[in-house]
Design a protein around this motif. Structure first.
Motif, PDB file in Angstrom:
ATOM      1  N   LEU A   3       0.803  -1.212   0.000  1.00 37.81           N
ATOM      2  CA  LEU A   3       0.000   0.000   0.000  1.00 37.81           C
ATOM      3  C   LEU A   3       0.839   1.266   0.000  1.00 37.81           C
ATOM      4  N   VAL A   4       2.070   1.175   0.400  1.00 35.34           N
ATOM      5  CA  VAL A   4       2.962   2.333   0.377  1.00 35.34           C
ATOM      6  C   VAL A   4       3.200   2.786  -1.057  1.00 35.34           C
ATOM      7  N   GLN A   5       3.038   1.873  -2.021  1.00 36.65           N
ATOM      8  CA  GLN A   5       3.254   2.197  -3.418  1.00 36.65           C
ATOM      9  C   GLN A   5       2.133   3.047  -4.003  1.00 36.65           C
ATOM     10  N   ILE A   6       1.013   3.187  -3.296  1.00 40.72           N
ATOM     11  CA  ILE A   6      -0.137   3.913  -3.811  1.00 40.72           C
ATOM     12  C   ILE A   6      -0.119   5.343  -3.290  1.00 40.72           C
ATOM     13  N   ASP A   7      -0.155   6.288  -4.205  1.00 36.29           N
ATOM     14  CA  ASP A   7      -0.250   7.707  -3.865  1.00 36.29           C
ATOM     15  C   ASP A   7      -1.736   8.024  -3.689  1.00 36.29           C
ATOM     16  N   CYS A  10      -3.702  10.018  -6.271  1.00 35.91           N
ATOM     17  CA  CYS A  10      -3.886   9.485  -7.619  1.00 35.91           C
ATOM     18  C   CYS A  10      -4.861   8.312  -7.593  1.00 35.91           C
ATOM     19  N   THR A  11      -5.285   7.910  -8.775  1.00 30.15           N
ATOM     20  CA  THR A  11      -6.144   6.731  -8.851  1.00 30.15           C
ATOM     21  C   THR A  11      -5.316   5.484  -8.536  1.00 30.15           C
ATOM     22  N   VAL A  12      -5.987   4.478  -8.051  1.00 30.51           N
ATOM     23  CA  VAL A  12      -5.318   3.223  -7.697  1.00 30.51           C
ATOM     24  C   VAL A  12      -4.882   2.527  -8.989  1.00 30.51           C
ATOM     25  N   PRO A  13      -3.618   2.117  -9.062  1.00 25.12           N
ATOM     26  CA  PRO A  13      -3.171   1.418 -10.274  1.00 25.12           C
ATOM     27  C   PRO A  13      -3.850   0.057 -10.386  1.00 25.12           C
ATOM     28  N   PRO A  14      -3.981  -0.470 -11.602  1.00 17.44           N
ATOM     29  CA  PRO A  14      -4.650  -1.769 -11.755  1.00 17.44           C
ATOM     30  C   PRO A  14      -3.862  -2.923 -11.142  1.00 17.44           C
ATOM     31  N   LYS A  15      -2.533  -2.782 -11.079  1.00 12.03           N
ATOM     32  CA  LYS A  15      -1.694  -3.864 -10.556  1.00 12.03           C
ATOM     33  C   LYS A  15      -0.561  -3.280  -9.722  1.00 12.03           C
ATOM     34  N   ARG A  77       8.114 -12.847  -6.080  1.00 11.64           N
ATOM     35  CA  ARG A  77       7.262 -11.667  -6.170  1.00 11.64           C
ATOM     36  C   ARG A  77       5.805 -12.077  -6.243  1.00 11.64           C
ATOM     37  N   VAL A  78       4.949 -11.116  -5.917  1.00 18.13           N
ATOM     38  CA  VAL A  78       3.509 -11.294  -5.976  1.00 18.13           C
ATOM     39  C   VAL A  78       2.935 -10.082  -6.697  1.00 18.13           C
ATOM     40  N   ASP A  79       2.029 -10.330  -7.645  1.00 22.33           N
ATOM     41  CA  ASP A  79       1.294  -9.251  -8.306  1.00 22.33           C
ATOM     42  C   ASP A  79      -0.132  -9.259  -7.785  1.00 22.33           C
ATOM     43  N   LEU A  80      -0.611  -8.101  -7.349  1.00 21.00           N
ATOM     44  CA  LEU A  80      -1.985  -7.952  -6.885  1.00 21.00           C
ATOM     45  C   LEU A  80      -2.722  -7.056  -7.866  1.00 21.00           C
ATOM     46  N   TYR A  81      -3.877  -7.526  -8.320  1.00 25.85           N
ATOM     47  CA  TYR A  81      -4.712  -6.762  -9.242  1.00 25.85           C
ATOM     48  C   TYR A  81      -5.942  -6.288  -8.473  1.00 25.85           C
ATOM     49  N   PHE A  82      -6.051  -4.991  -8.314  1.00 24.48           N
ATOM     50  CA  PHE A  82      -7.174  -4.441  -7.551  1.00 24.48           C
ATOM     51  C   PHE A  82      -8.482  -4.568  -8.324  1.00 24.48           C
ATOM     52  N   SER A  83      -9.558  -4.756  -7.584  1.00 26.47           N
ATOM     53  CA  SER A  83     -10.886  -4.857  -8.191  1.00 26.47           C
ATOM     54  C   SER A  83     -11.238  -3.552  -8.874  1.00 26.47           C
ATOM     55  N   ASP A  84     -12.064  -3.663  -9.894  1.00 28.94           N
ATOM     56  CA  ASP A  84     -12.466  -2.479 -10.651  1.00 28.94           C
ATOM     57  C   ASP A  84     -13.141  -1.442  -9.765  1.00 28.94           C
ATOM     58  N   LYS A  85     -13.883  -1.867  -8.762  1.00 32.66           N
ATOM     59  CA  LYS A  85     -14.559  -0.926  -7.856  1.00 32.66           C
ATOM     60  C   LYS A  85     -13.584  -0.105  -7.020  1.00 32.66           C
ATOM     61  N   ILE A  86     -12.376  -0.629  -6.814  1.00 33.21           N
ATOM     62  CA  ILE A  86     -11.362   0.067  -6.020  1.00 33.21           C
ATOM     63  C   ILE A  86     -10.662   1.124  -6.854  1.00 33.21           C
TER      64      ILE A  86
END
Length: 87
Positions: A3-7, A10-15, A77-86
């Motif tokens: 979550l530290v990677q999210i500003d 800005c909008t939440v990145p898709p991955k 590594r792990v890639d997380l793809y956020f839900s479209d609603k997020i």
């Protein structure tokens, strides 16, 4: 670490990609332990859901934080793809 990677401005990145090495450094873990814990955290994000209730319309909506998790065992590594609603 993820979550530290999210500003928040800005909008939440898709991955978001989280590397076990970064996770290990962030939490003072050995690399093997970090990847195991990272997998568990990613699984936890995948299992969590959000419920929004609109009492005026008698409507409830449920969705997950994360719609997909990709694990890369050999790459740590792990890639997380956020839900479209997020997003």
């Amino acid at each position: 670490a993820c979550l530290v990677q999210i500003d928040p401005r800005c909008t939440v990145p898709p991955k978001i990609t989280v590397h076990a090495q970064d996770y290990a450094q962030q939490f003072g873990l050995c690399l093997k332990s970090a990847y195991s814990q990272l997998r568990a955290v990613a699984r936890g994000f995948y299992e969590r859901e959000i419920t929004i209730r609109d009492t005026h319309r008698q409507h409830r909506s449920q969705f997950r934080w994360v719609q997909q998790v990709d694990y890369f065992d050999g790459q740590g590594r792990v890639d997380l793809y956020f839900s479209d609603k997020i997003k």
